[in-house]
Design a protein around this motif. Structure first.
Motif, PDB file in Angstrom:
ATOM      1  N   TYR A  18       1.656  29.314  -5.330  1.00  0.00           N
ATOM      2  CA  TYR A  18       1.751  27.872  -5.540  1.00  0.00           C
ATOM      3  C   TYR A  18       2.409  27.096  -4.405  1.00  0.00           C
ATOM      4  CZ  TYR A  18       6.530  29.002  -6.772  1.00  0.00           C
ATOM      5  OH  TYR A  18       7.818  29.475  -6.725  1.00  0.00           O
ATOM      6  N   GLU A  19       3.042  27.797  -3.428  1.00  0.00           N
ATOM      7  CA  GLU A  19       3.846  27.028  -2.482  1.00  0.00           C
ATOM      8  C   GLU A  19       3.845  27.661  -1.095  1.00  0.00           C
ATOM      9  OE1 GLU A  19       7.974  24.821  -3.568  1.00  0.00           O
ATOM     10  OE2 GLU A  19       8.218  26.903  -2.987  1.00  0.00           O
ATOM     11  N   PHE A  20       2.761  28.352  -0.748  1.00  0.00           N
ATOM     12  CA  PHE A  20       2.806  29.125   0.497  1.00  0.00           C
ATOM     13  C   PHE A  20       2.939  28.246   1.736  1.00  0.00           C
ATOM     14  CE2 PHE A  20      -1.697  28.215   0.104  1.00  0.00           C
ATOM     15  CZ  PHE A  20      -2.053  27.896   1.404  1.00  0.00           C
ATOM     16  N   GLU A  21       2.509  26.995   1.648  1.00  0.00           N
ATOM     17  CA  GLU A  21       2.575  26.130   2.831  1.00  0.00           C
ATOM     18  C   GLU A  21       4.010  25.857   3.270  1.00  0.00           C
ATOM     19  OE1 GLU A  21       1.162  25.198  -0.037  1.00  0.00           O
ATOM     20  OE2 GLU A  21      -0.893  24.492   0.263  1.00  0.00           O
ATOM     21  N   MET A  22       4.948  25.970   2.305  1.00  0.00           N
ATOM     22  CA  MET A  22       6.332  25.594   2.608  1.00  0.00           C
ATOM     23  C   MET A  22       7.099  26.794   3.166  1.00  0.00           C
ATOM     24  SD  MET A  22       5.802  22.644   1.769  1.00  0.00           S
ATOM     25  CE  MET A  22       4.305  22.016   1.065  1.00  0.00           C
ATOM     26  N   SER A  23       6.630  27.329   4.296  1.00  0.00           N
ATOM     27  CA  SER A  23       7.280  28.489   4.912  1.00  0.00           C
ATOM     28  C   SER A  23       7.772  28.082   6.290  1.00  0.00           C
ATOM     29  CB  SER A  23       6.288  29.645   5.010  1.00  0.00           C
ATOM     30  OG  SER A  23       5.799  29.984   3.727  1.00  0.00           O
ATOM     31  N   PHE A  24       8.995  27.596   6.326  1.00  0.00           N
ATOM     32  CA  PHE A  24       9.511  27.058   7.589  1.00  0.00           C
ATOM     33  C   PHE A  24      10.585  27.957   8.196  1.00  0.00           C
ATOM     34  CE2 PHE A  24      11.109  24.822   3.849  1.00  0.00           C
ATOM     35  CZ  PHE A  24      12.438  25.205   3.861  1.00  0.00           C
ATOM     36  N   LEU A  25      11.031  28.990   7.462  1.00  0.00           N
ATOM     37  CA  LEU A  25      12.050  29.883   8.024  1.00  0.00           C
ATOM     38  C   LEU A  25      11.399  31.056   8.745  1.00  0.00           C
ATOM     39  CD1 LEU A  25      14.662  29.798   5.134  1.00  0.00           C
ATOM     40  CD2 LEU A  25      14.663  28.503   7.272  1.00  0.00           C
ATOM     41  N   TYR A  80      -3.980  17.401   7.373  1.00  0.00           N
ATOM     42  CA  TYR A  80      -3.305  18.281   6.408  1.00  0.00           C
ATOM     43  C   TYR A  80      -2.269  19.143   7.122  1.00  0.00           C
ATOM     44  CZ  TYR A  80      -3.217  22.541   3.435  1.00  0.00           C
ATOM     45  OH  TYR A  80      -2.874  23.644   2.706  1.00  0.00           O
ATOM     46  N   ASP A  81      -2.677  19.756   8.238  1.00  0.00           N
ATOM     47  CA  ASP A  81      -1.733  20.610   8.966  1.00  0.00           C
ATOM     48  C   ASP A  81      -0.604  19.799   9.573  1.00  0.00           C
ATOM     49  OD1 ASP A  81      -2.947  23.481   9.075  1.00  0.00           O
ATOM     50  OD2 ASP A  81      -4.594  22.069   9.233  1.00  0.00           O
ATOM     51  N   ALA A  82      -0.944  18.614  10.067  1.00  0.00           N
ATOM     52  CA  ALA A  82       0.105  17.761  10.626  1.00  0.00           C
ATOM     53  C   ALA A  82       1.102  17.385   9.533  1.00  0.00           C
ATOM     54  CB  ALA A  82      -0.520  16.512  11.236  1.00  0.00           C
ATOM     55  N   LEU A  83       0.593  17.109   8.333  1.00  0.00           N
ATOM     56  CA  LEU A  83       1.472  16.746   7.217  1.00  0.00           C
ATOM     57  C   LEU A  83       2.373  17.909   6.834  1.00  0.00           C
ATOM     58  CD1 LEU A  83       2.332  14.915   4.824  1.00  0.00           C
ATOM     59  CD2 LEU A  83       0.344  15.776   3.585  1.00  0.00           C
ATOM     60  N   ILE A  84       1.796  19.095   6.744  1.00  0.00           N
ATOM     61  CA  ILE A  84       2.597  20.269   6.379  1.00  0.00           C
ATOM     62  C   ILE A  84       3.673  20.513   7.421  1.00  0.00           C
ATOM     63  CG2 ILE A  84       2.475  22.784   6.179  1.00  0.00           C
ATOM     64  CD1 ILE A  84      -0.130  22.398   4.727  1.00  0.00           C
ATOM     65  N   ASN A  85       3.314  20.327   8.657  1.00  0.00           N
ATOM     66  CA  ASN A  85       4.278  20.449   9.743  1.00  0.00           C
ATOM     67  C   ASN A  85       5.454  19.487   9.523  1.00  0.00           C
ATOM     68  OD1 ASN A  85       4.913  21.777  12.094  1.00  0.00           O
ATOM     69  ND2 ASN A  85       3.895  20.313  13.436  1.00  0.00           N
ATOM     70  N   GLN A 121       9.386  20.407   8.590  1.00  0.00           N
ATOM     71  CA  GLN A 121      10.532  19.997   9.392  1.00  0.00           C
ATOM     72  C   GLN A 121      11.576  19.285   8.527  1.00  0.00           C
ATOM     73  OE1 GLN A 121       8.893  17.885  12.780  1.00  0.00           O
ATOM     74  NE2 GLN A 121       7.673  19.670  13.362  1.00  0.00           N
ATOM     75  N   ALA A 122      11.095  18.421   7.628  1.00  0.00           N
ATOM     76  CA  ALA A 122      12.017  17.694   6.750  1.00  0.00           C
ATOM     77  C   ALA A 122      12.691  18.646   5.762  1.00  0.00           C
ATOM     78  CB  ALA A 122      11.277  16.598   6.006  1.00  0.00           C
ATOM     79  N   TYR A 123      11.903  19.564   5.192  1.00  0.00           N
ATOM     80  CA  TYR A 123      12.464  20.486   4.197  1.00  0.00           C
ATOM     81  C   TYR A 123      13.496  21.415   4.854  1.00  0.00           C
ATOM     82  CZ  TYR A 123       8.842  19.193   0.783  1.00  0.00           C
ATOM     83  OH  TYR A 123       8.025  18.533  -0.098  1.00  0.00           O
ATOM     84  N   LYS A 124      13.220  21.812   6.086  1.00  0.00           N
ATOM     85  CA  LYS A 124      14.131  22.709   6.777  1.00  0.00           C
ATOM     86  C   LYS A 124      15.500  22.017   6.952  1.00  0.00           C
ATOM     87  CE  LYS A 124      14.306  25.717  10.824  1.00  0.00           C
ATOM     88  NZ  LYS A 124      13.582  26.140  12.033  1.00  0.00           N
ATOM     89  N   ARG A 125      15.462  20.761   7.367  1.00  0.00           N
ATOM     90  CA  ARG A 125      16.708  20.015   7.518  1.00  0.00           C
ATOM     91  C   ARG A 125      17.410  19.844   6.162  1.00  0.00           C
ATOM     92  NH1 ARG A 125      13.362  16.928  11.110  1.00  0.00           N
ATOM     93  NH2 ARG A 125      12.965  15.447   9.427  1.00  0.00           N
ATOM     94  N   ARG A 126      16.619  19.486   5.164  1.00  0.00           N
ATOM     95  CA  ARG A 126      17.225  19.265   3.850  1.00  0.00           C
ATOM     96  C   ARG A 126      17.840  20.550   3.310  1.00  0.00           C
ATOM     97  NH1 ARG A 126      12.608  15.627   0.735  1.00  0.00           N
ATOM     98  NH2 ARG A 126      12.561  13.917   2.247  1.00  0.00           N
ATOM     99  N   ARG A 127      17.170  21.652   3.559  1.00  0.00           N
ATOM    100  CA  ARG A 127      17.682  22.914   3.037  1.00  0.00           C
ATOM    101  C   ARG A 127      19.028  23.266   3.661  1.00  0.00           C
ATOM    102  NH1 ARG A 127      15.222  28.562   1.235  1.00  0.00           N
ATOM    103  NH2 ARG A 127      16.687  29.935   2.266  1.00  0.00           N
ATOM    104  N   THR A 128      19.146  23.003   4.952  1.00  0.00           N
ATOM    105  CA  THR A 128      20.431  23.265   5.616  1.00  0.00           C
ATOM    106  C   THR A 128      21.530  22.398   5.000  1.00  0.00           C
ATOM    107  OG1 THR A 128      19.217  23.735   7.636  1.00  0.00           O
ATOM    108  CG2 THR A 128      21.563  23.304   7.865  1.00  0.00           C
ATOM    109  N   VAL A 129      21.206  21.144   4.781  1.00  0.00           N
ATOM    110  CA  VAL A 129      22.189  20.242   4.175  1.00  0.00           C
ATOM    111  C   VAL A 129      22.540  20.711   2.757  1.00  0.00           C
ATOM    112  CG1 VAL A 129      22.619  17.863   3.459  1.00  0.00           C
ATOM    113  CG2 VAL A 129      21.410  18.315   5.600  1.00  0.00           C
TER     114      VAL A 129
END
Lengths: 492, 492
Positions: B299-306, B379-384, B388-396
């Motif tokens: 359900y969420e494979f696109e959100m792989s930023f680590l 689509y790919d640009a959006l996921i990108n 980037q936003a999720y990665k920052r938010r996750r650190t916070v």
């Protein structure tokens, strides 16, 4: 440096040249062919190579910069951006695979063994499409539809429409249906008695699923809409098909012990018969006596151009025994997939929970676009225009059919969009349809409407909702000629 | 002569003044208040009465002429057209109705008794929405989405997209999924092995319906996505919930005799655990031995930023035993309702027949809009951008959670969009959530993920997909404060 020769225009690409260039670059990056830091060909070189104007290439590059595929470095040109989307394509395993599962045994073909009618995908290219239920693009109000869709795409609506609604619907559309559409059918309903569905097909499916389980007895009309028979067959219900006459379904002929009766009371599908008010009263009285539910598929009430449509069966319902099915497929277009259920709150509560688990809700953007189209008056203007066109077409149909000596088995007293036809005894209309298709004429053979194995094979349906008026006489003449070829009992 | 006083502007009307005037006139005609031949107030008079500019009224009248509600008679003004849509509103019967049907008995509440999680409809207005699975409008590429939707609304596509597709899908979208999305998951599939659905919810529903019947045994993970438990509960399947550990579902713990196993192998919902490759192999081996089917909700494979996501379980499937569920709800937005199934042709054939009877197909316009958005690279640009936003938010999030001493029970190794949290023993997170809601903080209590009556009550989920980065520390601090209030064992 990526060579200009890495790019090729594809003949028949569906879009502008600029879009095609953007797509080629994005795909090259996503497939890992173009890597971060690599230089793109200059706009002049690529334009010359592709034979397009330089501004087209520049615009494509600029777009790709704004979506972070490319970066512009001053005068030196365009490069694949360092933060461009990563190429995430795994090498696909193309080895042929052996299927270890016997899917026929596994599924029992429980779903695929129930036949439904379909239309040829390329019906637009036939000169004489007497097919039912598809939109005539020439009559549709494309411009205002586009306007409403655009408005629903605006920032103001966007936040709301992108959300998951869970079990909810767009209140604006529900409000319009309750205040403006249902009163035309004599139905007074509250918003909590209405549920949006993915077209009438989905509404019938939900009603069937809520009202009957495997092995439970339901009654349908014979002949009947094939899509309903497929639903009930897949569900595993015990189906009783009751013969209709020129007044539709006779309530006295219903079997005992049914849980639900499915009827097209106002406009029987496919014979176009209208059930008189005495029969309606008798049906509702029997439903109350025997505690069954009546599902009313009111699929074409907008197409009443000869006289006003009779109020819906639901308008006579004093006990909450009627589940009403409405649709925008005939008045707008079927690819929209939007319909609705109107019933008691207790029924809607179950239908809503089922819909939420099954698909959540029809897409928000579609709900809002329709709400705008309706509330700005475009819907009524469109129906007015459709009815004027259908009225003319029907007259031409009538004249041509009589001139050629074909037999009409049923035509709607209010209007409608089709004639139910009877070919001479012995004519197989499946074969007739195949023969006519070769001559550019599409008709609908009648067999799929009848209970399997039991029906006559010499009926067919001729719709005038998608065929241009000027084509009708020639199309009918071709049908008459095919019938003359088909058998000795055919009209001369 | 219709007086200008018959018109009132509604405060809060969602649209332009011109649209509001059009709507008032159209509605008056449809309700029978304005009749054919009646004269409208002059544009000057109506403009003065409503306090709008005269050109606005003139534009509204002109539009109404073009849709045949009004007719212009030279200099004398505007009249209700003789061929305007007929007022077809029956007098609604407003008498209160007695419901003659006992709907609870009738339906057994078969659908509504299965609880599902929902979010408050007004979550946008909360300052600290740690809710899962809704789109962040601030990150979405609204402009390009609108462009693609507009292109799909063009005349060229319109004819195709308004049609009833029956059991078919948009070949353009299927092609993109097969060529560009599935390879990222290591999946090689042919177009006939893919079926579009109304989101992942609908895909899971179809898979459940095809694979299991009432009373048949299926296994799910515990905890588990509540929407899946609702589906299987409505179906009447015999549900076995298998406890997951930090490596997800342990195949050895599956009961005997299951027909189907539902798993979120790559990213367990809600704990975010990833199943290692040995477990995956063991699960598939057991499936082959015991002839069961595995349904993989990816359900969420696109959100792989680590790090890059592990390939899907489906990529290891050599026997056609895995039914794969994908979705655009997380990468685009959930209100879109678009997902897909990938499986053997024998399965897809049944799923397709079921979908055709149930709802036909997802709306054509939506399929084509997504196809454009994907193929132009948006689509790919959006996921990108999301990553980037999720990665920052996750650190916070990480920093704030550690600073406040809250306990993380699970967080995805690849990325994801949420943390699975454990409150101190004795804390009831249903009550905690209610308390926090009063302070503008939305969290998701964990109870709904566990098998009914059996689960702990001190878990909760915190998502960072919808909350602004700057709000995170304060939101986490409010949660910590509420936990301190909630019990003596709470962190100090």
């Amino acid at each position: 440096m990526i060579p200009a020769e890495a790019f090729f225009l594809t003949p028949g690409f569906n879009g502008t040249l600029q879009q095609e260039i953007q797509q080629m670059v994005a795909e090259g990056i996503l497939r890992g062919r173009f890597r971060a830091g690599e230089k793109l060909p200059s706009s002049r070189r690529l334009a010359r190579h592709l034979g397009v104007s330089r501004i087209t290439v520049t615009l494509a590059y600029t777009e790709l910069v704004s979506s972070d595929y490319l970066a512009a470095r001053g005068r030196s040109g365009y490069y694949v951006s360092d933060t461009a989307p990563q190429p995430t394509l795994y090498p696909a395993d193309e080895a042929p695979r052996r299927d270890g599962v016997d899917w026929d045994r596994w599924t029992g073909r429980r779903f695929s063994r129930h036949p439904v009618a379909t239309k040829p995908q390329d019906w637009h290219s036939y000169p004489y499409p007497f097919i039912y239920g598809q939109a005539d693009a020439a009559l549709f109000d494309h411009q205002n539809w586009r306007q409403c869709a655009l408005r629903a795409l605006g920032r103001r609506d966007f936040e709301v429409l992108t959300d998951d609604f869970y079990e909810r619907d767009d209140p604006m559309l529900i409000e319009y249906i309750v205040r403006n559409i249902l009163p035309r059918r004599g139905i007074a309903a509250r918003p909590e008695e209405v549920l949006l569905t993915m077209g009438a097909q989905n509404a019938l499916w939900i009603a069937a699923e809520v009202l009957a389980g495997p092995g439970e007895r339901v009654a349908i009309e014979n002949p009947c809409y094939a899509g309903l028979r497929a639903i009930l067959g897949q569900l595993g219900a015990e189906i009783h098909a009751v013969e209709v006459d020129e007044e539709g379904l006779p309530p006295a002929a219903l079997p005992d012990g049914v849980r639900a009766v499915f009827t097209t009371a106002s406009h029987h599908c496919p014979t176009n018969a209208t059930m008189p008010v005495e029969r309606r009263a008798a049906l509702l009285a029997r439903a109350a006596d025997e505690d069954f539910i009546v599902v009313e598929d009111d699929y074409e009430f907008e197409m009443s151009f000869l006289k006003p449509a009779a109020p819906a069966l639901k308008s006579l319902d004093r006990e909450g025994r009627v589940v009403y099915v409405g649709s925008f497929s005939k008045s707008l277009f079927p690819g929209l997939r939007l319909g609705y259920l109107v019933a008691s709150e207790g029924f809607i509560r179950e239908a809503r929970a089922l819909r939420a688990a099954m698909l959540r809700h029809p897409p928000g953007h579609i709900q809002r676009t329709v709400a705008y189209f309706l509330s700005l008056g475009h819907y009524d203007a469109l129906i007015n225009r459709l009815n004027q066109a259908y009225k003319r077409r029907r007259t031409v149909m009538d004249d041509a059919i009589r001139a050629e000596g074909l037999e009409i088995a049923g035509q709607g007293a209010f209007g409608g969009s089709s004639f139910w036809m009877r070919a001479p005894e012995g004519v197989d209309t499946d074969r007739l349809a195949a023969d006519l298709r070769g001559q550019g004429v599409l008709i609908e053979p009648g067999r799929v409407f009848f209970a399997p194995g039991a029906g006559p094979s010499n009926h067919y349906r001729l719709a005038y909702s998608s065929i241009a008026q000027t084509r009708i006489p020639e199309g009918i003449a071709l049908i008459a000629a095919a019938l003359r070829r088909a058998g000795p009992n055919a009209p001369r």
